[in-house]
Scaffold this active site. Structure first.
Site, PDB file in Angstrom:
ATOM      1  N   ARG A  72       0.838  -1.185   0.000  1.00 29.31           N
ATOM      2  CA  ARG A  72       0.000   0.000   0.000  1.00 29.31           C
ATOM      3  C   ARG A  72       0.884   1.250   0.000  1.00 29.31           C
ATOM      4  NH1 ARG A  72      -2.007   0.883   4.273  1.00 29.31           N
ATOM      5  NH2 ARG A  72      -1.309  -0.897   5.494  1.00 29.31           N
ATOM      6  N   TYR A 211      -1.109  -3.502  -6.928  1.00 33.25           N
ATOM      7  CA  TYR A 211      -1.007  -4.222  -5.650  1.00 33.25           C
ATOM      8  C   TYR A 211      -2.349  -4.214  -4.904  1.00 33.25           C
ATOM      9  CZ  TYR A 211      -0.312  -5.179  -0.787  1.00 33.25           C
ATOM     10  OH  TYR A 211      -0.480  -5.693   0.467  1.00 33.25           O
ATOM     11  N   LYS A 220      -9.751  -2.276   1.264  1.00 31.86           N
ATOM     12  CA  LYS A 220      -9.483  -1.146   2.159  1.00 31.86           C
ATOM     13  C   LYS A 220     -10.237   0.111   1.710  1.00 31.86           C
ATOM     14  CE  LYS A 220      -6.964  -3.271   5.132  1.00 31.86           C
ATOM     15  NZ  LYS A 220      -6.162  -4.362   4.764  1.00 31.86           N
ATOM     16  N   HIS A 240     -10.857  -2.408  11.010  1.00 32.87           N
ATOM     17  CA  HIS A 240      -9.774  -3.282  10.540  1.00 32.87           C
ATOM     18  C   HIS A 240      -9.604  -4.419  11.560  1.00 32.87           C
ATOM     19  CE1 HIS A 240      -5.265  -3.408   9.098  1.00 32.87           C
ATOM     20  NE2 HIS A 240      -6.022  -4.234   8.394  1.00 32.87           N
ATOM     21  N   SER A 262      -1.662  -3.629  10.107  1.00 35.72           N
ATOM     22  CA  SER A 262      -1.274  -4.491   8.994  1.00 35.72           C
ATOM     23  C   SER A 262      -0.041  -5.323   9.352  1.00 35.72           C
ATOM     24  CB  SER A 262      -0.986  -3.640   7.765  1.00 35.72           C
ATOM     25  OG  SER A 262      -2.110  -2.857   7.454  1.00 35.72           O
ATOM     26  N   CYS A 264       0.279  -7.593  11.620  1.00 31.57           N
ATOM     27  CA  CYS A 264       0.493  -7.739  13.067  1.00 31.57           C
ATOM     28  C   CYS A 264      -0.333  -8.869  13.671  1.00 31.57           C
ATOM     29  CB  CYS A 264       0.222  -6.429  13.775  1.00 31.57           C
ATOM     30  SG  CYS A 264       1.457  -5.174  13.384  1.00 31.57           S
ATOM     31  N   ASP A 287      -9.743  -9.703   8.440  1.00 33.51           N
ATOM     32  CA  ASP A 287      -9.190  -8.376   8.152  1.00 33.51           C
ATOM     33  C   ASP A 287     -10.167  -7.231   8.393  1.00 33.51           C
ATOM     34  OD1 ASP A 287      -6.805  -6.985   7.204  1.00 33.51           O
ATOM     35  OD2 ASP A 287      -7.928  -6.464   5.411  1.00 33.51           O
ATOM     36  N   ARG A 379       1.993 -12.108  -0.542  1.00 38.17           N
ATOM     37  CA  ARG A 379       0.634 -12.423  -0.091  1.00 38.17           C
ATOM     38  C   ARG A 379       0.077 -13.663  -0.769  1.00 38.17           C
ATOM     39  NH1 ARG A 379      -1.903  -8.799   3.886  1.00 38.17           N
ATOM     40  NH2 ARG A 379      -0.265  -7.292   4.195  1.00 38.17           N
TER      41      ARG A 379
HETATM   42  P1  GTP Z   1      -2.799  -7.666   7.210  1.00 35.44           P
HETATM   43  O1  GTP Z   1      -3.293  -8.701   6.273  1.00 35.44           O
HETATM   44  O2  GTP Z   1      -1.642  -6.866   6.655  1.00 35.44           O
HETATM   45  O3  GTP Z   1      -3.860  -6.754   7.739  1.00 35.44           O
HETATM   46  O4  GTP Z   1      -2.075  -8.413   8.441  1.00 35.44           O
HETATM   47  P2  GTP Z   1      -2.553  -9.358   9.635  1.00 35.44           P
HETATM   48  O5  GTP Z   1      -2.845  -8.532  10.834  1.00 35.44           O
HETATM   49  O6  GTP Z   1      -3.606 -10.303   9.189  1.00 35.44           O
HETATM   50  O7  GTP Z   1      -1.193 -10.134   9.977  1.00 35.44           O
HETATM   51  P3  GTP Z   1      -0.831 -11.694   9.872  1.00 35.44           P
HETATM   52  O8  GTP Z   1      -1.697 -12.562  10.733  1.00 35.44           O
HETATM   53  O9  GTP Z   1      -0.756 -12.048   8.448  1.00 35.44           O
HETATM   54  O10 GTP Z   1       0.616 -11.713  10.522  1.00 35.44           O
HETATM   55  C1  GTP Z   1       1.695 -10.976  10.041  1.00 35.44           C
HETATM   56  C2  GTP Z   1       3.004 -11.559  10.504  1.00 35.44           C
HETATM   57  O11 GTP Z   1       3.029 -11.663  11.922  1.00 35.44           O
HETATM   58  C3  GTP Z   1       3.252 -12.951   9.954  1.00 35.44           C
HETATM   59  O12 GTP Z   1       4.590 -13.038   9.534  1.00 35.44           O
HETATM   60  C4  GTP Z   1       3.000 -13.845  11.129  1.00 35.44           C
HETATM   61  O13 GTP Z   1       3.747 -15.029  11.070  1.00 35.44           O
HETATM   62  C5  GTP Z   1       3.383 -12.970  12.329  1.00 35.44           C
HETATM   63  N1  GTP Z   1       2.597 -13.331  13.541  1.00 35.44           N
HETATM   64  C6  GTP Z   1       1.252 -13.489  13.601  1.00 35.44           C
HETATM   65  N2  GTP Z   1       0.862 -13.873  14.852  1.00 35.44           N
HETATM   66  C7  GTP Z   1       1.984 -13.935  15.594  1.00 35.44           C
HETATM   67  C8  GTP Z   1       2.243 -14.272  16.965  1.00 35.44           C
HETATM   68  O14 GTP Z   1       1.348 -14.598  17.763  1.00 35.44           O
HETATM   69  N3  GTP Z   1       3.548 -14.201  17.376  1.00 35.44           N
HETATM   70  C9  GTP Z   1       4.555 -13.852  16.533  1.00 35.44           C
HETATM   71  N4  GTP Z   1       5.791 -13.829  17.005  1.00 35.44           N
HETATM   72  N5  GTP Z   1       4.353 -13.547  15.218  1.00 35.44           N
HETATM   73  C10 GTP Z   1       3.094 -13.584  14.762  1.00 35.44           C
HETATM   74  C1  SPV Z   2      -3.202  -4.542   4.980  1.00 36.90           C
HETATM   75  O1  SPV Z   2      -2.226  -3.905   4.515  1.00 36.90           O
HETATM   76  O2  SPV Z   2      -3.709  -4.237   6.086  1.00 36.90           O
HETATM   77  C2  SPV Z   2      -3.777  -5.683   4.249  1.00 36.90           C
HETATM   78  C3  SPV Z   2      -3.307  -5.957   2.909  1.00 36.90           C
HETATM   79  O3  SPV Z   2      -4.652  -6.350   4.760  1.00 36.90           O
HETATM   80  S1  SPV Z   2      -3.936  -4.845   1.736  1.00 36.90           S
HETATM   81  O4  SPV Z   2      -5.093  -5.457   1.082  1.00 36.90           O
HETATM   82  O5  SPV Z   2      -2.902  -4.607   0.762  1.00 36.90           O
HETATM   83  O6  SPV Z   2      -4.371  -3.626   2.372  1.00 36.90           O
HETATM   84 MN    MN Z   3      -5.313  -5.492   6.694  1.00 36.26          MN
END
Ligand code: GTP
Ligand code: SPV
Ligand code: MN
Length: 596
Positions: A72, A211, A220, A240, A262, A264, A287, A379
């Protein structure tokens, strides 16, 4: 092609856009399987997609973007409200007529040599009382294929729109016309990028990027930035957030929503495979959550999306087995991961690396080279219906009643594993001051701590102070007993050697267990300056080999660390001027007094 609709406004808009952008042809998308097959075949032909080995990845594809188009672009994202003050201090603003003038010139002839696709889509179930329609016009077949995974789209939506349904106009171009005699490139895009939102007219204009977050406009742009404006006006919340259904061994069902910035941890928590026996976690969303008060005064959440667009690195059988199972069923598009020599995918965090890969940049890759094989924001895009833990309520237009809201971020220090807010206003304060280290999901520096209110900093479609007021006032209009309880979590606190204090992933059920105990009026909690924090003994560590000192450190509330946050929070709140709810200043003053 004759248009398969009699919706006058839509027909007029499609004609106007075609006149401006001058595509070779206009394609009305019906959302069918055969259309998807035709489009992905074409994308394989042009080199945008590479078909993966069906023995490993049935009906799945590998895409590599231009190396400049990987995330983004928050600096290029604009809220073009009529009044600059309505965009607030956290958004970029350009006057709507000026932005439209600029972008109209960019769009002029921008689709030359390309097809212009018209994608009718609906965010949330089509049988909702007030279905939220959109139509995306795009010159990217990759976007069409991805929108088919991420949204409910096609002929059924167009039929439901009838001749006069309201819809959000979402215009997208990669901004790369093909001049006569030229051939296309695998990932067309433009160095000039605009992701613009017009909240009053409920329009989205996106230019220059292919992207996900910049181009899949139902996600979003619509479901957060435009929808947050609708939600403000209509008394609901567009957030979110992940949504899960948690069932205890005794069969007690709780629904939890969680806002983490994002990259996290939302997707991972949404698909959690509990480490504690007898516990069950089912997925509703990973999400975005749209939450409205139901007739019983409780807050009900719906996931408006139909797919997962998840961070690939770190996803593995040990961390997120349900994501791996979802992907094993095929029908996925992987973007900017690495490809194995036998046509599978690989990324960092997926166990031992193979001896050789093709990296996300298309280069030959070996483990000894020291480079990442996959972009940190690579992704996977896959239908949520394939998730083995999908809750039956996923498709229910009424949504699920939310018992608890989690706010969380990525903080190496200061923020404990979990804390409970004293009440709604204190919970809104915790959300308003949420801080997290930046990630690769947006362009710019990674690892810098910034305030990210409710994990919505890049997604609030209006003044962030008004947004916080909206949260406060929703609490006043509801009865305390019906409101979700609010918690703050941090899976990412580190020890002195830089290692995670808490194992995370499947083990996070132990924190959810304590949260559900609190909802039941049980579970020990100690008053601290920042909220109610469990003593280490209140976290069930059965079967977990975690040094007691690590758990204690993960839960510690260090007054010195928190005193150091005070000036940062004050500075943050000062940015909102008069718009900051007085109740939040009062919370900060109370915290300062408790820390003194
Ligand atoms: P967006 O799709 O960008 O909104 O992100 P999201 O909040 O869905 O994040 P996602 O669950 O994809 O996690 C992002 C990164 O954090 C990945 O590399 C995961 O492996 C890592 N992660 C997720 N949960 C944990 C956790 O409980 N502990 C640790 N150490 N890492 C984590
Ligand atoms: C984020 O960045 O929080 C995502 C991926 O979930 S995107 O669709 O690119 O915004
Ligand atoms: Mn997101």
């Amino acid at each position: 092609m004759t248009a398969p609709t009699a919706h006058r406004d839509l027909l007029t808009w499609v004609r106007q856009v075609a006149d401006l952008t001058m595509p070779d042809r206009v394609v009305w998308c019906d959302g069918s399987e055969s259309e998807y097959r035709r489009l992905t075949d074409e994308l394989v032909e042009t080199g945008t997609l590479v078909r993966l080995n069906p023995d490993h990845r049935p009906a799945s594809f590998w895409a590599r973007t231009d190396p400049s188009d990987v995330a983004r672009v928050e600096e290029r994202t604009f809220i073009c409200s009529a009044d600059e003050a309505d965009a607030g201090p956290t958004n970029n603003w350009v006057a709507p007529d000026e932005m439209k003038r600029t972008m109209t010139e960019l769009y002029r002839g921008a689709m030359r040599g390309r097809a212009m696709y018209v994608i009718p889509f609906c965010m949330g179930p089509l049988n909702a009382e007030d279905p939220k329609f959109g139509v995306e016009i795009t010159d990217s077949a990759y976007v069409v294929a991805s929108m088919r995974i991420m949204t409910r789209m096609g002929g059924a939506v167009l039929a439901a729109m009838g001749t006069d349904a309201q819809y959000v106009r979402a215009l997208h171009s990669v901004g790369a016309p093909i001049e006569p005699g030229d051939t296309d490139v695998p990932w067309p895009c433009s160095p000039t990028k605009y992701i613009s939102h017009f909240p009053e007219s409920r329009e989205i204009w996106s230019y220059g990027s292919g992207y996900g977050g910049n181009s899949l406009l139902g996600k979003k742009c619509y479901s957060l930035r435009i929808a947050s404006v609708l939600a403000r006006d209509e008394g609901w919340l567009a957030e979110h957030m992940l949504i899960i259904k948690v069932t205890s061994p005794e069969g007690r069902v709780r629904h939890i929503a969680g806002a983490f910035p994002s990259a996290c941890g939302k997707t991972n928590l949404a698909m959690l495979d509990p480490a504690l026996p007898g516990w069950k976690v089912e997925t509703i969303g990973d999400d975005i959550a749209w939450m409205r008060f139901g007739p019983d005064g409780r807050l009900y959440a719906v996931n408006p999306e139909a797919g997962l667009f998840g961070v690939a690195p770190g996803t593995d059988w040990t961390t997120n087995a349900n994501a791996m199972r979802t992907l094993a069923r095929g029908n996925a598009i992987f973007t900017n991961v690495a490809r194995t020599d036998d046509g599978d995918v690989w990324w960092e965090g997926m166990g031992e690396p193979p001896a050789h890969l093709t990296s996300w940049t298309g280069d030959s890759w070996t483990p000894s080279g020291g480079e990442l094989s996959s972009h940190p924001n690579s992704r996977f895009c896959v239908p949520i219906g394939q998730c083995p833990t999908l809750a039956p309520e996923y498709d229910d237009p009424r949504g699920v009643p939310i018992d608890a809201i989690l706010f969380g971020g990525r903080r190496k220090t200061t923020v404990p594993l979990v804390a409970e807010a004293r009440d709604w206003t204190h919970g809104v304060y915790l959300g308003a001051t949420l801080s997290s280290e930046t990630t690769a999901a947006a362009t710019g520096e990674v690892g810098v701590v910034r305030r990210d209110p409710m994990a919505m900093l890049p997604f609030i479609g209006y003044h962030a102070g008004d947004y916080l007021n909206h949260w406060i006032s929703l609490g006043k209009s509801a009865s305390d007993a019906a409101l979700p309880k609010i918690f703050y979590v941090n899976w990412f606190r580190r020890d002195d050697d830089g290692g995670f204090l808490w194992p995370g992933f499947a083990e996070n059920i132990r924190v959810l267990k304590w949260i559900t105990e609190r909802l039941d009026g049980r579970g020990a909690a100690a008053e601290t300056p920042i909220g109610l924090v469990p003593p280490p003994s209140a976290i069930d560590v059965t079967g977990l080999s975690l040094p007691p000192a690590a758990l204690a450190a993960a839960l510690e509330v260090d007054a010195d660390e928190w005193r150091a946050e005070l000036p940062l929070i004050t500075e943050w709140f000062e940015r909102f001027g008069d718009k900051l709810p007085a109740a939040l200043w009062a919370e900060l003053d109370a915290l300062r007094a408790r820390l003194a």
